[in-house]
Design an enzyme around this catalytic site. Structure first.
Site, short mmCIF file in Angstrom:
data_model
loop_
_atom_site.label_atom_id
_atom_site.label_comp_id
_atom_site.label_asym_id
_atom_site.label_seq_id
_atom_site.Cartn_x
_atom_site.Cartn_y
_atom_site.Cartn_z
N GLU A 98 0.84 -1.19 0.00
CA GLU A 98 0.00 0.00 0.00
C GLU A 98 0.88 1.25 0.00
OE1 GLU A 98 -3.49 1.92 2.91
OE2 GLU A 98 -2.41 0.10 3.51
N LYS A 127 -9.15 2.94 -2.55
CA LYS A 127 -9.49 2.36 -1.25
C LYS A 127 -10.83 2.91 -0.77
CE LYS A 127 -7.33 1.53 3.29
NZ LYS A 127 -6.10 1.80 4.09
N TYR A 180 -9.16 5.15 13.24
CA TYR A 180 -8.97 4.73 14.63
C TYR A 180 -7.49 4.46 14.87
CZ TYR A 180 -8.81 0.18 12.32
OH TYR A 180 -8.48 -0.85 11.48
N CYS A 208 -5.79 -2.94 2.12
CA CYS A 208 -5.73 -3.01 3.58
C CYS A 208 -7.10 -3.09 4.25
CB CYS A 208 -4.92 -1.84 4.12
SG CYS A 208 -4.19 -2.15 5.75
N SER A 251 0.03 -2.60 7.07
CA SER A 251 -0.66 -2.98 8.30
C SER A 251 0.33 -2.99 9.46
CB SER A 251 -1.29 -4.38 8.14
OG SER A 251 -1.99 -4.76 9.30
N LYS A 269 -0.88 -9.53 16.64
CA LYS A 269 -1.69 -9.18 15.47
C LYS A 269 -1.54 -10.18 14.33
CE LYS A 269 -2.96 -5.30 12.48
NZ LYS A 269 -2.70 -3.89 12.12
N ASP A 304 16.24 -1.25 32.72
CA ASP A 304 15.76 -0.53 31.53
C ASP A 304 16.90 -0.13 30.60
OD1 ASP A 304 13.00 -0.57 32.30
OD2 ASP A 304 13.46 0.98 33.76
N THR A 314 15.68 5.73 27.96
CA THR A 314 15.60 4.37 28.47
C THR A 314 14.35 4.10 29.31
OG1 THR A 314 16.93 4.97 30.41
CG2 THR A 314 18.11 4.13 28.49
N GLU A 334 6.70 3.80 33.58
CA GLU A 334 7.23 5.04 34.15
C GLU A 334 6.69 6.26 33.40
OE1 GLU A 334 11.52 3.02 35.45
OE2 GLU A 334 11.37 4.31 33.68
#
Length: 553
Positions: free
Chosen positions: A44, A120, A126, A157, A184, A190, A307, A408, A413
């Site tokens: 795409e 498309k 969203y 897509c 995507s 996913k 971290d 980091t 946090e």
């Protein structure tokens, strides 16, 4: 039953690099010709890269993309090429005060010309998507076109995600194979979700389905590839590997078409496990951000904690040890084992290592601030001065020698503001921005699966910022297991305080965590971009006002 020979180019493209993208598309066209493919699928918006965002508002950008498509079409031969690009269309009145006149398009190129262009239809708005800002929806969802001896339905897509979307209309209109090109983005899990959906669409249409996805990093987004081919029963015929470029060819059985004596070899790459897919996403996101933006390497402040250790390990896997520099900056509050852990980590990773004590600089700051601070007790201001000294040193190294500073901090946090603006938040990219603290530990243990790279004491010791005597994170925060469980609900699932309490959490704790999250939106707005690995990352995914008095959850 015949076969349509389908080639796919799961390639890594760069937003705005129209010349470079054209070269990569041409390489894929040459590959398709070599394997005698009937049709080649490209991602795409392959011509421009995805997502081009407000570049789409520039007439010159649209003109330049159109010129690329014209040049590609002129050189297209027998193999039909399905390539994504923005295309000018007639504006549709009534959508906006300024009607949109560009479509997210896929053109079929063959024999020196553009055979047809699909626009498309379903434009996502969203999560990280904002396509309705730029594009006019397509008007001909059931369009099919001839390729070889077959009728194909091309879609883009989001069109495939709707169970009543354009691909089903194309199948009903006579398409014997569905071709879906994509950009995507990745999030955890996913790939499996997407595969189940695509298999269902193929079964629903009773038609073979080819899904071609983009791969690579673009700012916060990572595209995992994982292109797939299904037959009309939903059986998987091919799966490309995740997070790497792949060119493939599959002879897909169709209801009509020419029979091939020697079908192209099919391959099904395994899906990565949950830790490896996140690790690979972090590596690809970082490496593409560094390389596409022209940085020589990265510099990481090493505290000896989990971290910074994990960030450095990702950086080495992404870029190579020769492009990573670690800097320990101990103060009087830094424990000796933390300094030892930082040094051991650097040795294990094989990176350049420096140690710059900050105590003399800190004392100079305190002396300079003395007339203003007076006799007020040591507190948060003094803690943050230390963090900002470290940020200044790292930025100085970056400015002088060229490597980009990696922040980091992790998602836990960043969520509650347990980070210092212009201190440990200073830098160009945040590897762990969307990684909760509990997952940081999981990833560290996974990285050590074949031998210790991250020192075990960095994993097992109580987390601490070490900015005052005997400091522990749990002095200010709930245990991370509890904090992360609340964050998953409040941030990633948008649950209300009442809903979280109903799940069995203490009301006062939930209310306080929600307050901290909302209060620290101003910090996050100033933070570095980072790799998105969940369905709700801070940044494009989650857009809340900084000035906000709503506390209802």
């Amino acid at each position: 039953m015949g076969h349509l020979r389908v080639a796919g180019a799961q390639i890594n493209l760069t937003v705005g690099d129209l010349d470079g993208n054209e070269r990569r598309i041409r390489d894929a066209m040459a590959f398709a010709a070599e394997v005698d493919a009937d049709v080649l699928l490209l991602p795409e918006l392959a011509v421009t890269g995805y997502p081009p965002e407000d570049l789409l508002l520039r007439d010159g950008f649209i003109d330049a993309a159109a010129a690329v498509v014209e040049r590609l079409a002129a050189d297209a031969e027998r193999c039909a090429v399905v390539v994504g690009h923005p295309a000018r269309v007639e504006p549709e009145d009534g959508l906006d005060a300024e009607p949109r006149a560009v479509a997210n398009a896929a053109s079929v190129l063959r024999a020196g010309s553009v055979v047809t262009t699909y626009e498309k239809v379903l434009l996502p708005t969203y999560a990280v998507f904002d396509e309705s800002r730029y594009f006019r929806p397509g008007r001909r969802p059931a369009r099919v076109t001839g390729v070889a001896d077959s009728q194909v339905g091309v879609s883009i897509c989001e069109d495939i995600w709707d169970p009543d979307g354009p691909p089903l209309a194309q199948a009903a209109a006579g398409a014997s194979i569905l071709l879906n090109i994509n950009a995507s983005p990745f999030h955890r899990g996913k790939a499996a979700e997407r595969e189940a959906m695509l298999a269902a669409r193929a079964r629903q249409a009773g038609t073979p389905l080819v899904y071609l996805n983009l791969v690579g990093g673009q700012d916060e987004l990572v595209f995992d590839g994982c292109s797939m081919v299904f037959d009309g029963t939903g059986r998987l015929l091919h799966r490309s590997p995740q997070f790497v470029e792949d060119r493939f060819v599959v002879d897909v059985p169709v209801g009509d078409g020419h029979v091939r004596a020697e079908p192209a070899v099919r391959s099904i790459a395994p899906l990565l496990d949950e830790h490896e897919e996140v690790w690979r996403a972090l590596c690809v996101g970082l490496s593409d951000y560094v390389d596409k933006n022209g940085f020589s390497g990265v510099v990481v402040g090493l505290s000896g904690g989990i971290d910074s250790s994990l960030t450095a390990a990702v950086a080495v896997d992404a870029l190579g040890a020769n492009r990573v520099t670690g800097v320990a900056m101990p103060s009087e509050f830094s424990s000796s084992h933390s300094v030892d852990d930082a040094k051991a980590l650097a040795a294990n990773l094989g990176i350049e290592y420096h140690q710059i004590p900050i105590q003399p600089t800190f004392e100079a700051f305190l002396e300079a601030l003395g007339p203003v601070f007076g006799d007020l007790p040591f507190g948060l201001a003094e803690e943050n001065v230390q963090a900002r000294i470290r940020g200044t040193l790292l930025m100085g190294i970056s400015n002088k020698l060229g490597p980009m500073v990696l922040t980091t901090g992790n998602k836990s946090e960043v969520a509650v503001g347990y980070a210092t603006l212009y201190g440990d938040m200073a830098g160009g990219f945040s590897v762990l921005k969307d990684v909760l603290k509990t997952r940081v530990y999981d990833l560290a243990r996974w990285r050590n699966r074949d031998g210790e790279v991250i020192p075990e004491s960095s994993i097992t010791k109580p987390p601490s910022a070490e900015l005052r005597p005997d400091q522990r994170d749990e002095d200010s925060l709930p245990p991370y297991a509890l904090l992360d469980a609340i964050l998953e609900r409040y941030v990633e699932q948008d649950q209300s305080i009442e809903a979280i309490v109903a799940d069995g959490f203490d009301r006062d704790v939930v209310a306080e965590i929600a307050r901290l999250i909302d209060l620290n939106e101003y910090k996050r707005r100033q933070s570095a971009p980072g790799v998105r690995i969940t369905t709700k990352a801070f940044g494009k995914d989650r857009r809340l006002p900084i000035t906000n008095h709503y506390r209802g959850g």
